[in-house]
Design a protein around this motif. Sequence first.
Motif, PDB file in Angstrom:
ATOM      1  N   UNK A  31       0.819  -1.213   0.000  1.00 19.02           N
ATOM      2  CA  UNK A  31       0.000   0.000   0.000  1.00 19.02           C
ATOM      3  C   UNK A  31       0.853   1.264   0.000  1.00 19.02           C
ATOM      4  N   UNK A  32       2.072   1.187   0.545  1.00 24.26           N
ATOM      5  CA  UNK A  32       2.930   2.376   0.546  1.00 24.26           C
ATOM      6  C   UNK A  32       3.324   2.757  -0.879  1.00 24.26           C
ATOM      7  N   UNK A  33       3.345   1.778  -1.774  1.00 27.57           N
ATOM      8  CA  UNK A  33       3.661   2.041  -3.189  1.00 27.57           C
ATOM      9  C   UNK A  33       2.437   2.539  -3.945  1.00 27.57           C
ATOM     10  N   UNK A  34       1.320   1.917  -3.731  1.00 27.97           N
ATOM     11  CA  UNK A  34       0.073   2.291  -4.385  1.00 27.97           C
ATOM     12  C   UNK A  34      -1.067   1.852  -3.514  1.00 27.97           C
ATOM     13  N   UNK A  35      -1.877   2.714  -2.998  1.00 25.24           N
ATOM     14  CA  UNK A  35      -2.052   4.122  -3.328  1.00 25.24           C
ATOM     15  C   UNK A  35      -1.254   5.086  -2.462  1.00 25.24           C
ATOM     16  N   UNK A  36      -0.512   4.586  -1.485  1.00 25.50           N
ATOM     17  CA  UNK A  36       0.244   5.437  -0.580  1.00 25.50           C
ATOM     18  C   UNK A  36      -0.553   5.755   0.674  1.00 25.50           C
ATOM     19  N   UNK A  37       0.161   6.093   1.733  1.00 23.27           N
ATOM     20  CA  UNK A  37      -0.486   6.482   2.987  1.00 23.27           C
ATOM     21  C   UNK A  37       0.515   7.200   3.875  1.00 23.27           C
ATOM     22  N   UNK A  38      -0.018   7.975   4.797  1.00 23.14           N
ATOM     23  CA  UNK A  38       0.774   8.534   5.905  1.00 23.14           C
ATOM     24  C   UNK A  38       0.487   7.753   7.179  1.00 23.14           C
ATOM     25  N   UNK A  39      -0.716   7.223   7.268  1.00 26.34           N
ATOM     26  CA  UNK A  39      -1.133   6.397   8.391  1.00 26.34           C
ATOM     27  C   UNK A  39      -1.892   5.207   7.833  1.00 26.34           C
ATOM     28  N   UNK A  40      -1.570   4.025   8.322  1.00 27.57           N
ATOM     29  CA  UNK A  40      -2.269   2.808   7.907  1.00 27.57           C
ATOM     30  C   UNK A  40      -2.582   1.990   9.147  1.00 27.57           C
ATOM     31  N   UNK A  41      -3.846   1.622   9.295  1.00 25.12           N
ATOM     32  CA  UNK A  41      -4.251   0.769  10.404  1.00 25.12           C
ATOM     33  C   UNK A  41      -5.114  -0.367   9.875  1.00 25.12           C
ATOM     34  N   UNK A  42      -5.099  -1.454  10.638  1.00 25.23           N
ATOM     35  CA  UNK A  42      -5.979  -2.579  10.347  1.00 25.23           C
ATOM     36  C   UNK A  42      -6.835  -2.778  11.581  1.00 25.23           C
ATOM     37  N   UNK A  43      -8.142  -2.787  11.370  1.00 25.53           N
ATOM     38  CA  UNK A  43      -9.093  -2.922  12.460  1.00 25.53           C
ATOM     39  C   UNK A  43      -9.871  -4.224  12.319  1.00 25.53           C
ATOM     40  N   UNK A  44     -10.103  -4.887  13.441  1.00 24.59           N
ATOM     41  CA  UNK A  44     -10.912  -6.106  13.484  1.00 24.59           C
ATOM     42  C   UNK A  44     -12.254  -5.725  14.073  1.00 24.59           C
ATOM     43  N   UNK A  45     -13.305  -6.052  13.356  1.00 21.62           N
ATOM     44  CA  UNK A  45     -14.656  -5.738  13.800  1.00 21.62           C
ATOM     45  C   UNK A  45     -15.119  -6.793  14.796  1.00 21.62           C
ATOM     46  N   UNK A  46     -15.603  -6.328  15.942  1.00 26.47           N
ATOM     47  CA  UNK A  46     -16.103  -7.196  16.998  1.00 26.47           C
ATOM     48  C   UNK A  46     -17.560  -6.812  17.247  1.00 26.47           C
ATOM     49  N   UNK A  47     -18.482  -7.361  16.433  1.00 26.38           N
ATOM     50  CA  UNK A  47     -19.881  -6.935  16.570  1.00 26.38           C
ATOM     51  C   UNK A  47     -20.485  -7.279  17.932  1.00 26.38           C
ATOM     52  N   UNK A  48     -20.046  -8.363  18.556  1.00 26.68           N
ATOM     53  CA  UNK A  48     -20.595  -8.745  19.859  1.00 26.68           C
ATOM     54  C   UNK A  48     -20.318  -7.682  20.919  1.00 26.68           C
TER      55      UNK A  48
END
Length: 165
Positions: A31-48
Motif C-alpha cells: 500500500x505504501x507504493x500504491x495508493x500510498x499512505x501517511x497512516x495505515x491501520x488494520x481494524x478487526x470488527x467485533x460486533x458482539x
Amino acid sequence: MYTSASELQVAHSLAASGQPETGFFEIAKAFSKRPGFRLFTILRYDPAAALIRRIWTSHETEYPVGGAKPVSDTPWTRQVLESGLPYVGRNSEDIRSVFFDHELIASLGCASVLNLPVRWDGKIIGSLNLLHEAHHYDDVDPAELAIFVQMAIAGLNAVNLSSYG
C-alpha cells in the motif's frame, strides 16, 4: 494472468512465520507504493462488543495496537461495517464528520481517508484504513486494491479478540 511483484511478496509473506504481523507488514509495504499512505491501520470488527479493535498500525505511538473504537449507528458504520462498501473521505471536513479523533488525524498531516472493508464468509470482519493528505484518494479505485484486502483475511481471522480486552 500477470501477478505484480507486490502481490507475490504479500502472498509469500503469508506462508512465513510470525503471522499475522508478517503478512500485515507486507500489505502495508504494498500500500505504501500504491495508493500510498501517511497512516495505515488494520481494524478487526467485533460486533458482539460493538467495537472495532486496532490490530496493526503504522504509527504505534499515536494509534497503538489494542486500541478500540465504539461502533454506533452512523452512516459510516452502515456503509463500511454493514454494507461492506469502501468509504472515501476526501478532505478534513469529511474526516471531521466521521471520526471523533479528527484532531489527532490532522496532526499527522492526514486529511483524506480510504476505508476498505474486509469480508469473509458473507460477514464484515474488519477494515484496512489508509489516510493521507487531502484529496489523495480521489482517483483511487478501491477495486484495484481488492487482492490485498482479501489477503488480510487470514490475519484478521487469526486474531484472538479476547486478548484485546
